[in-house]
Structure formats: structure tokens, C-alpha cells
Design an enzyme around this catalytic site. Structure first.
Site, PDB file in Angstrom:
ATOM      1  N   GLU A  63      -7.798  -6.849  -0.593  1.00 48.22           N
ATOM      2  CA  GLU A  63      -7.676  -7.743  -1.766  1.00 48.22           C
ATOM      3  C   GLU A  63      -8.235  -7.091  -3.025  1.00 48.22           C
ATOM      4  OE1 GLU A  63      -8.233 -11.883  -1.186  1.00 48.22           O
ATOM      5  OE2 GLU A  63      -7.281 -11.841   0.760  1.00 48.22           O
TER       6      GLU A  63
HETATM    7  C1  LIG Z   1      -6.569  -4.292   7.431  1.00 49.47           C
HETATM    8  C2  LIG Z   1      -5.837  -4.472   6.146  1.00 49.47           C
HETATM    9  C3  LIG Z   1      -5.184  -5.675   5.887  1.00 49.47           C
HETATM   10  C4  LIG Z   1      -4.432  -5.837   4.717  1.00 49.47           C
HETATM   11  N1  LIG Z   1      -3.743  -7.006   4.514  1.00 49.47           N
HETATM   12  C5  LIG Z   1      -2.880  -7.087   3.459  1.00 49.47           C
HETATM   13  C6  LIG Z   1      -2.003  -8.213   3.304  1.00 49.47           C
HETATM   14  O1  LIG Z   1      -2.045  -9.174   4.073  1.00 49.47           O
HETATM   15  N2  LIG Z   1      -1.113  -8.203   2.278  1.00 49.47           N
HETATM   16  C7  LIG Z   1      -1.034  -7.170   1.389  1.00 49.47           C
HETATM   17  O2  LIG Z   1      -0.197  -7.215   0.499  1.00 49.47           O
HETATM   18  N3  LIG Z   1      -1.885  -6.102   1.484  1.00 49.47           N
HETATM   19  C8  LIG Z   1      -2.783  -6.032   2.500  1.00 49.47           C
HETATM   20  N4  LIG Z   1      -3.618  -4.944   2.631  1.00 49.47           N
HETATM   21  C9  LIG Z   1      -3.556  -3.884   1.646  1.00 49.47           C
HETATM   22  C10 LIG Z   1      -4.793  -3.786   0.755  1.00 49.47           C
HETATM   23  O3  LIG Z   1      -4.775  -4.796  -0.203  1.00 49.47           O
HETATM   24  C11 LIG Z   1      -4.765  -2.369   0.160  1.00 49.47           C
HETATM   25  O4  LIG Z   1      -5.154  -1.499   1.216  1.00 49.47           O
HETATM   26  C12 LIG Z   1      -5.670  -2.204  -1.023  1.00 49.47           C
HETATM   27  O5  LIG Z   1      -5.184  -2.914  -2.122  1.00 49.47           O
HETATM   28  C13 LIG Z   1      -5.817  -0.716  -1.421  1.00 49.47           C
HETATM   29  O6  LIG Z   1      -4.603  -0.075  -1.498  1.00 49.47           O
HETATM   30  P1  LIG Z   1      -4.365   1.296  -0.708  1.00 49.47           P
HETATM   31  O7  LIG Z   1      -4.832   1.091   0.685  1.00 49.47           O
HETATM   32  O8  LIG Z   1      -2.969   1.720  -0.897  1.00 49.47           O
HETATM   33  O9  LIG Z   1      -5.346   2.337  -1.366  1.00 49.47           O
HETATM   34  P2  LIG Z   1      -5.065   3.284  -2.622  1.00 49.47           P
HETATM   35  O10 LIG Z   1      -4.418   2.512  -3.706  1.00 49.47           O
HETATM   36  O11 LIG Z   1      -4.421   4.528  -2.154  1.00 49.47           O
HETATM   37  O12 LIG Z   1      -6.553   3.607  -3.070  1.00 49.47           O
HETATM   38  C14 LIG Z   1      -7.433   4.394  -2.267  1.00 49.47           C
HETATM   39  C15 LIG Z   1      -8.795   4.399  -2.903  1.00 49.47           C
HETATM   40  O13 LIG Z   1      -8.687   5.028  -4.169  1.00 49.47           O
HETATM   41  C16 LIG Z   1      -9.536   4.430  -5.088  1.00 49.47           C
HETATM   42  N5  LIG Z   1      -8.764   4.034  -6.269  1.00 49.47           N
HETATM   43  C17 LIG Z   1      -7.490   3.621  -6.333  1.00 49.47           C
HETATM   44  N6  LIG Z   1      -7.137   3.373  -7.597  1.00 49.47           N
HETATM   45  C18 LIG Z   1      -8.212   3.643  -8.357  1.00 49.47           C
HETATM   46  C19 LIG Z   1      -8.493   3.562  -9.741  1.00 49.47           C
HETATM   47  N7  LIG Z   1      -7.609   3.113 -10.643  1.00 49.47           N
HETATM   48  N8  LIG Z   1      -9.726   3.904 -10.155  1.00 49.47           N
HETATM   49  C20 LIG Z   1     -10.664   4.329  -9.297  1.00 49.47           C
HETATM   50  N9  LIG Z   1     -10.462   4.414  -7.986  1.00 49.47           N
HETATM   51  C21 LIG Z   1      -9.252   4.064  -7.510  1.00 49.47           C
HETATM   52  C22 LIG Z   1     -10.234   3.271  -4.377  1.00 49.47           C
HETATM   53  O14 LIG Z   1     -11.496   3.735  -3.918  1.00 49.47           O
HETATM   54  C23 LIG Z   1      -9.359   3.009  -3.195  1.00 49.47           C
HETATM   55  O15 LIG Z   1     -10.097   2.534  -2.095  1.00 49.47           O
HETATM   56  C24 LIG Z   1      -4.397  -4.790   3.778  1.00 49.47           C
HETATM   57  C25 LIG Z   1      -5.086  -3.603   4.022  1.00 49.47           C
HETATM   58  C26 LIG Z   1      -5.792  -3.419   5.194  1.00 49.47           C
HETATM   59  C27 LIG Z   1      -6.492  -2.114   5.433  1.00 49.47           C
END
Ligand SMILES: Cc1cc2nc3c(=O)[nH]c(=O)nc-3n(C[C@H](O)[C@H](O)[C@H](O)COP(=O)(O)OP(=O)(O)OC[C@H]3O[C@@H](n4cnc5c(N)ncnc54)[C@H](O)[C@@H]3O)c2cc1C
Length: 578
Positions: free
Chosen positions: A405
């Protein structure tokens, strides 16, 4: 490629309701104001709702004690259907849904108290409920047409159908606006045809209704109600194997030439991000409650162990370094509960302007819980490492909270930039008025006086107990200092602030500290006034939290002036080149 910060802020502006005249709680802090609504006096449930909650909670506790086995859920990587049915029977799958659809019509504040109980036992179960209720079903309650509600809500409330919320994609994680799933209009204009992929979607493999975000021909994001029986809906990986919250079914899915009737558009076409970010407010508030529940469980486990485990002829609790951990855990848990209560009450007030506060709650509680689980783990020593205790599971489960989230880094940037917008616009107005020959001197004077006023006068923080006056004055002084630093940052960096994440983090850190401190002070103030409060009642956790929080706020602000930023950048760049 340079990140599209201006686009992100535009998106955020779309989501932060337009046309708000009076800054609310969080935005007020950036202007040096304290708006006490919903913080002081400390919010509480209406007597009627409290009575209804008092009947639900004992039943729920009994059910959780006897029917929920978190270790087994973790081992089997599944929540048994009987547990889901039991939760539905208790009303948990539709707590906040309107009574006309079979829901309990609970406020967010009451719902959070229920979810704290579940979060204290099993993170898989609380996240399953959160995905179904706070972001799945809630989208329908808030944005559904009467027909959509009639069709879906009652079976969702009864748990006959389950909900999921699908926003994340391979190219749209933190950058949620970058959704690539396409929705093109069919030739006869009766339906949309969806193509794309989603990943990490909680409940997708068990859901009967999914809110799916896709890009419509206007190049904007639209929310669609999708059912898995639609042709072209494919679960490419129904249950991704994962570290924690293993009981939840987290899926990868694809939609391939999937026809979705136009009547299944949820909310307005092109306003899907509004749907997503509005329901995330509810999801994040519920996160706060679940983290608080888990923190309370840890504290209890840690205290029991510290009182019973003996080493060097003493109980662990007699050692200062263990006391230090327990004290910090107690203080943080007190603050987590206070902040969840205030934020939930803010949502219940009906304001759309609570995105900063819900983001602050999510960041504060997820970071605090991670520390608390880690400290509890340490107090248990080697015993924590083995699967006969809940701690290794709790450690694995807690890790999702800093990512899900909205990753905390992204939320910190948001907290800073959304808060800076108000004073930024004021300064820009003043700047433009001063540099034009037709300048409106009255406006310059008015804004200038307002800014000077905020710099000179600390806002009043109206506590009711005289013994808290000095803390309230201290907090008012910190708010004043914060807003002065905000102005300084804006004057120094101007638009460049959009790329200055080190500074954003400090501003956000200080703002979160101020918000948390206000919640704690208000709770403390209310507790002293309770008829049941006795002279010997110990509120040192509140006092300790405030002292530590004030110190942290001062440190964040001092580091705006004295820091290692250049060296940090140089070191990181060197590492990135290797
Ligand atoms: C178990 C689980 C359940 C989930 N359930 C849902 C769901 O029900 N529905 C749904 O839609 N999504 C869901 N998600 C997705 C979740 O919301 C995303 O994983 C989250 O928003 C982060 O996106 P990403 O994993 O692609 O990480 P990325 O966007 O690749 O980011 C990786 C890391 O980079 C850093 N980062 C990214 N952007 C920036 C920035 N601008 N500035 C500084 N640092 C940054 C942060 O540290 C971040 O943790 C779920 C994820 C997991 C792991």
C-alpha cells in the site's frame, strides 16, 4: 530518465480534493497552525456504537481463540474456508458496509478496533480481510452505482463472494500512475476490451469480484469491476510463494482481450486513480490498526518472557538493556494506538483531505512494528528463531507493511511534497505579486503578515490538564519551528525541492513526529480526565514517547542544516558505478 515528479504531484493534487479552503490537521502544521478538530478532545465512539462493538468483540475473541490457528495458516499457506465463513458470520467481511446490504455500518474507528484484534493474532488473516474489505468492497461502497451495489454488495458482505483490488503491474509498482493495462472501447461501444498483466494481487485467486485498473482511450486510468468468469481472465500464478503473510493468496494474472461491459466501470471513466487513492486511505488506516494489534501482542510476549526467563541469577527484565527495549516498545505501541484512533476519526469525519494523515499513520506504524518485532525477537534470543514460537512468523509477516500500500520512501516524499504545496503556493503568490508592477500590495501584506505570524507565534495546543501545559507549549513551539524551516526550504530550493529527497525525508520525518505527538498528547489528556483514572495510574509510556518524539523532530530539523548529503551522494554514486 528523470522521474516525472510534476506528473506525480499533479496526480496527487487530483486525489487531494480540489478547492479545499481551510488546511486540515497535517497541512496546517506546514503553515504553522494547529487545527484541533478530530485530535482534541481525543476521539471516542458514540455510546451506541460502543455498545454494539462491546457485543462484537467478545464473540470475535472467542472465535479467534478457538478457531484461528495462525501457525497452521502459515504452514499450509492457506486460510481455511471455515475460518473465512466464521469471519463472515461474525460480520467481519462487511463491518463498515451499510446495514441495508447486511453490513454492520460501523465507523472506521470501530472497524479499526475490530481489526486490531485480528492483526494481533494473524497477519495473513488481517491482510486477507483488509484486501477484501478496506480496498475491495470499500471501492464499491464509495463509488458503485445503485445497480452495482445491488448486484455485488450483499454477497460480499456475507462472504459468499470475495473481493480483490488489482492496481500493481510489472511497470506500475510505486509508480502507480504508470498502469499499462489497456481498455479499448468495442466497435459497438457496449463494452471495453481489456489487455494487460497484474501482479502481487492479494486474494486474486479466491476473489469473485476484482477492481481492476486499466488505461482507457482518454489515456487516463479507469476502475473496472471484473469477474474471473469473464473470457480472457487468466490466473498466470494463483499463489506466488512468499516470505510472510503466507496464508494470503497473492497472484499474478493476465487479462487477454477480455470484454467488460460498460456498466462495470466503477466511478467515473478516467478517475480510477481517485478510486485507488481514496480506498487506500481506508486500507492504510486499517494497516495502522493491524500493526497496533501486532505490537500489543509482541509487547505482551516480551513482558512475559522478560519476567520469567532468568540468566545470571536474574530475570531478563531486571537488566537495563532489556528495560530500554520494553520501554520503547510500550511507548511506541501507545502512540500507534493513539494515531490510529485519530486518523480513523478523521476518515469518519467525511473529509476527503486525509491522504497525508493516512500516509503518516502507515509509515509510522509499519516502521514502529518492525522495530518492535525485532526487539521482541532479541529479548527471546535463540528461542525466537524456532518455529514452535510465533516470533519468526511475526518477523516474516511484519516485513510487508513497509512495502505494501505504498513503499514508505514513496510515502515520505508524498507526505513532504503534499504538505509543502500550501506554503509553497502562498510564497509563490507573494513572490509574483511583489514582482509585477500591478502588484496587489494588499495581498503581499496579508500573506507576508501570515507567514511572519506563523514564524513568531507558536500555535496553542489546547490541553485540558494543567500538568500537560509544558508539553503542549513545547509542541506548539516545535510546530512553529517546523513551519519556519518549511519556508526556508521552499525559499532555498523552490521547484528543485521536487528532486531533493534527503530534504523531503527530513520534512516528512518531522511532520510525522509532530502528528504522532499531537495524537499522544491528546490521548494522555483524555486518559487523565477519565473517571476511572487513579493517582497511581502509570502514563509514563505517553511521557516517554513525547520526549523521544520531540527530540527526533529537533534532530530532523537540525539535519536540514548539518548533514552528510554530498558525501552520501558521492558514496552511493561510486557504489552504483561498480
Ligand atoms: C504480499 C504483497 C501483496 C500485495 N497486494 C497487492 C494488492 O492486493 N493489490 C495491488 O494492487 N498491489 C498489491 N501489492 C503491490 C504493492 O502495493 C507494491 O509491491 C508496492 O506498491 C511497491 O511496488 P513494487 O513492489 O513494484 O516496488 P518498486 O516500485 O519497484 O519499488 C522498490 C523500492 O524502491 C523504492 N522506491 C520506489 N520508488 C521510489 C521513489 N520515487 N523514491 C524513493 N524510493 C523509491 C522503495 O524503497 C521501494 O520499496 C502487494 C505486494 C506484496 C508484496
Amino acid at each position: 530518465m528523470k522521474p516525472d515528479h510534476a506528473g506525480q504531484i499533479r496526480d496527487a493534487e487530483e486525489l487531494l480534493s480540489a478547492g479545499i479552503q481551510r488546511p486540515g490537521l497535517a497541512k496546517g502544521l506546514y503553515l504553522g497552525h494547529f487545527v484541533p478538530d478530530f485530535v482534541m478532545p481525543f476521539p471516542e465512539l458514540s455510546p451506541d456504537e460502543q455498545t454494539r462493538l462491546d457485543t462484537v468483540l467478545p464473540e470475535l475473541r472467542m472465535f479467534l481463540d478457538t478457531r484461528l490457528n495462525p501457525a497452521e495458516i502459515d504452514r499450509q499457506a492457506d486460510i481455511p474456508r471455515e475460518v473465512i465463513d466464521g469471519l463472515a458470520r461474525l460480520g467481519l467481511l462487511g463491518m463498515a458496509a451499510p446495514e441495508e446490504f447486511g453490513g454492520k455500518g460501523f465507523s472506521q474507528l470501530a472497524y479499526c478496533q475490530v481489526m486490531e484484534e485480528v492483526g494481533g493474532r494473524c497477519a495473513s488473516t488481517s491482510i486477507f480481510i483488509n484486501a477484501h474489505h478496506s480496498i475491495g468492497l470499500r471501492a464499491l461502497v464509495l463509488f458503485g452505482t445503485p445497480e452495482q451495489k445491488r448486484r455485488w454488495l450483499a454477497p460480499l458482505v456475507r462472504g459468499e463472494k470475495l473481493a480483490a483490488f488489482a492496481l500493481t503491474e510489472p511497470e506500475a509498482g510505486s509508480d502507480a500512475g504508470n498502469v499499462q493495462t489497456r481498455a479499448s472501447l468495442s466497435e459497438d461501444g457496449t463494452h471495453y476490451i481489456l489487455n494487460g498483466e497484474k501482479r502481487y494481487i492479494t486474494n486474486a485467486a479466491i476473489a469473485d469480484v476484482l477492481t481492476v485498473m486499466a488505461r482507457t482511450p482518454d489515456n487516463k486510468i479507469t476502475a473496472f469491476l471484473v469477474t474471473p468468469d469473464m473470457p480472457g481472465f487468466v490466473l498466470t500464478e494463483p499463489r506466488m510463494s512468499k516470505l510472510g503473510i503466507r496464508g494470503t493468496a497473492t497472484s499474478r494474472l493476465a487479462v487477454r482481450d477480455m470484454p467488460v461491459p460498460k456498466e462495470n466501470v466503477l466511478g467515473e471513466t478516467g478517475r480510477g486513480l481517485k478510486v485507488a487513492l481514496t480506498v487506500l486511505d481506508y486500507g492504510r488506516a486499517t494497516f495502522g490498526a493491524c500493526c497496533t494489534g501486532a505490537a500489543k501482542t509482541c509487547l505482551k510476549l516480551a513482558v512475559d518472557h522478560a519476567n520469567t526467563r532468568r540468566q545470571f541469577g536474574r530475570t531478563l527484565g531486571e537488566f537495563e538493556l532489556i528495560k530500554k527495549k520494553l520501554a520503547r516498545m510500550a511507548a511506541d505501541t501507545y502512540a500507534m494506538e493513539a494515531m490510529t484512533t485519530v486518523t480513523a476519526a478523521l476518515i469518519d469525519s467525511g473529509t476527503e483531505d486525509c491522504m497525508i494523515e493516512t500516509a503518516m499513520l502507515k509509515v509510522m506504524t509499519s516502521e514502529a512494528l518492525w522495530r518492535i518485532v525485532n526487539d521482541t525477537f532479541q529479548i527471546f534470543g535463540g528461542a525466537a528463531y524456532f518455529t514452535d514460537r510465533p516470533l519468526e512468523r511475526m518477523l516474516r509477516d511484519a516485513r510487508i507493511n513497509q512495502i505494501g500500500e505504498g513503499a514508505n520512501e514513496v510515502l515520505a516524499s508524498f507526505i513532504a511534497l503534499a504538505g509543502l504545496r500550501g506554503p509553497g503556493l502562498q510564497l509563490q503568490e507573494m513572490w509574483e505579486a511583489m514582482h509585477h508592477p500591478w502588484s496587489d500590495l494588499g495581498k503581499v501584506w496579508r500573506i507576508g503578515m501570515e507567514r511572519i505570524g506563523a514564524a513568531v507565534h507558536a500555535p496553542a495546543v489546547p490541553v485540558r490538564n494543567s500538568q500537560l501545559h509544558s508539553r503542549a507549549n513545547h509542541l506548539g513551539g516545535l510546530i512553529r519551528r517546523f513551519s519556519t524551516e518549511v519556508d526556508r526550504v521552499l525559499i532555498h530550493y523552490r521547484e528543485e525541492i521536487l528532486d531533493r529527497q534527503y530534504t523531503q525525508q527530513r520534512i516528512a520525518g518531522a511532520a510525522v513526529g509532530l502528528y504522532a505527538s499531537l495524537c499522544v498528547l491528546s490521548r494522555w489528556d483524555a486518559e487523565i480526565l477519565k473517571p476511572s483514572h487513579g493517582a497511581g495510574d502509570d502514563l509514563s509510556a505517553a511521557d516517554l514517547y513525547l520526549r523521544r518524539s520531540f527530540r527526533r523532530v529537533r534532530r530532523w530539523l537540525s539535519e536540514l542544516h548539518e548533514n552528510d548529503d554530498d558525501l552520501v551522494t558521492a558514496t552511493a554514486n561510486a557504489a552504483l558505478r561498480t
